[in-house]
Design an enzyme around this catalytic site. Structure first.
Site, PDB file in Angstrom:
ATOM      1  CE  LYS A  55      58.291 -59.933   2.557  1.00 12.51           C
ATOM      2  NZ  LYS A  55      57.239 -60.025   1.490  1.00 12.51           N
ATOM      3  CB  SER A 308      61.837 -53.304   4.074  1.00 15.87           C
ATOM      4  OG  SER A 308      62.785 -53.617   3.416  1.00 15.87           O
TER       5      SER A 308
END
Length: 334
Positions: A55, A308
């Site tokens: 992110k 992720s």
């Protein structure tokens, strides 16, 4: 920003923009994992990115483009944790303040992470309140810039830089790719890169089984939500509906979407720690979970998997690696 359309060229520009601040995360290959699945597996460890997840790429790509007035006004974001930390980290680097709207049931480690970067946290009830409405109200009240977790072209393009690195590091054809999917920002950014540079690769989104809105949307040909269900330990993947900007990209490129159970996610977290010596959060391990569960044919193929994020609650992590995790017992504590 909505007038811009995310593109491969934008991803290339994002790579230049974030280079001074982002980590070029490693691509890991494990002989033990290759032997287990009967093919070659390449793991993109976004767990090692700034703030522990991919992110930061999108957040920094967006916030680093703020004007002087926007930096003075500050940033607002809403997130269950990883986007929150990415925004807080990027805001700190850019010398601006950040207010993050987070679900009250977010893992404590993610809330603490936001605060460690100097971010202000506003908690809300994800089941009865709208984070979008709260975020918009805070932005209006303070005159701040709202940076959404996925529906922003700069955010999408920033996330896509992970795929640029992956292809450069692999230096070999990739048959298929597995990527965790929530609102679809990472998946869309990755899709843009593979569409341009490796169109023969089959692209697969991976979601928790009770939060399969991408699979439902692909089947329906339009954005769909999913029935109400219990919380998942994949807290980062509990978005109710694909993004307005992300879904058209994913609809165009994806081969499909796969679903995993919480137990499969937990087994992937345990496998990553015991065999690969990596700490991966359940949502971040969704692609690995699908791989280990045999959701795709991997024999004789090269499969890329994006890990992720690695921001897992310590208590949950202990339950999983000690073999004490039980999905039914986890319930709302997720």
């Amino acid at each position: 920003m909505a007038s811009r359309i995310a593109s491969y060229e934008g991803v290339l520009d994002a790579a230049r923009q974030i280079a001074p601040a982002a980590v070029r995360t490693p691509l890991i290959e494990s002989p033990a994992l290759n032997e287990r699945v009967g093919g070659r597996v390449l793991l993109k460890a976004e767990t090692m990115q700034v703030a522990g997840a991919f992110k930061f790429r999108g957040a920094y790509n967006r916030i680093s483009r703020f004007t002087a007035d926007e930096l003075k006004a500050g940033v607002v974001a809403f997130s269950s944790g990883n986007h929150a930390q990415g925004v807080a980290a990027a805001a700190k680097l850019m010398g601006t303040r950040a207010v993050i709207v987070m679900p009250a049931d977010s893992p404590a480690i993610k809330i603490a992470g936001v605060k460690s970067f100097g971010g202000e946290v506003r908690l809300y009830n994800r089941w009865t309140e709208s984070r979008e409405e709260i975020g918009a109200a805070v932005a209006k009240e303070r005159g701040s810039v709202l940076v959404p977790p996925f529906d922003d072209p700069y955010v999408i393009e920033g996330q896509g830089t992970s795929a640029l690195e992956l292809l450069d590091q692999a230096n070999a054809p990739i048959d298929q790719l597995l990527c965790p999917c929530s609102g679809g920002g990472l998946m869309a950014g990755v899709d843009l890169v593979f569409e341009a540079r490796s169109p023969q690769t089959r692209m697969w989104a991976v979601e928790p089984e009770a939060y399969d809105d991408t699979a439902r949307s692909l089947a329906a040909g339009e954005r769909m939500t999913h029935p109400s269900g219990p919380p998942s330990i994949c807290d980062a993947l509990q978005t109710p509906i694909p993004g307005v900007l992300t879904f058209p990209i994913n609809q165009r490129v994806l081969s499909g979407a796969l679903s995993i159970t919480d137990m499969q996610a937990a087994e992937a977290v345990a496998y990553a720690f015991r065999t690969l010596k990596l700490v991966v959060e359940p949502g971040g391990a969704a692609g690995l979970a699908a791989l280990l569960a045999g959701k795709l044919d991997t024999r004789g193929k090269t499969t890329a998997v994006i890990l992720s994020g690695g921001n897992i609650d310590p208590g949950l992590f202990a339950e999983i690696i000690e073999g004490r995790f039980a999905p039914a017992a986890q319930g709302a504590a997720a």
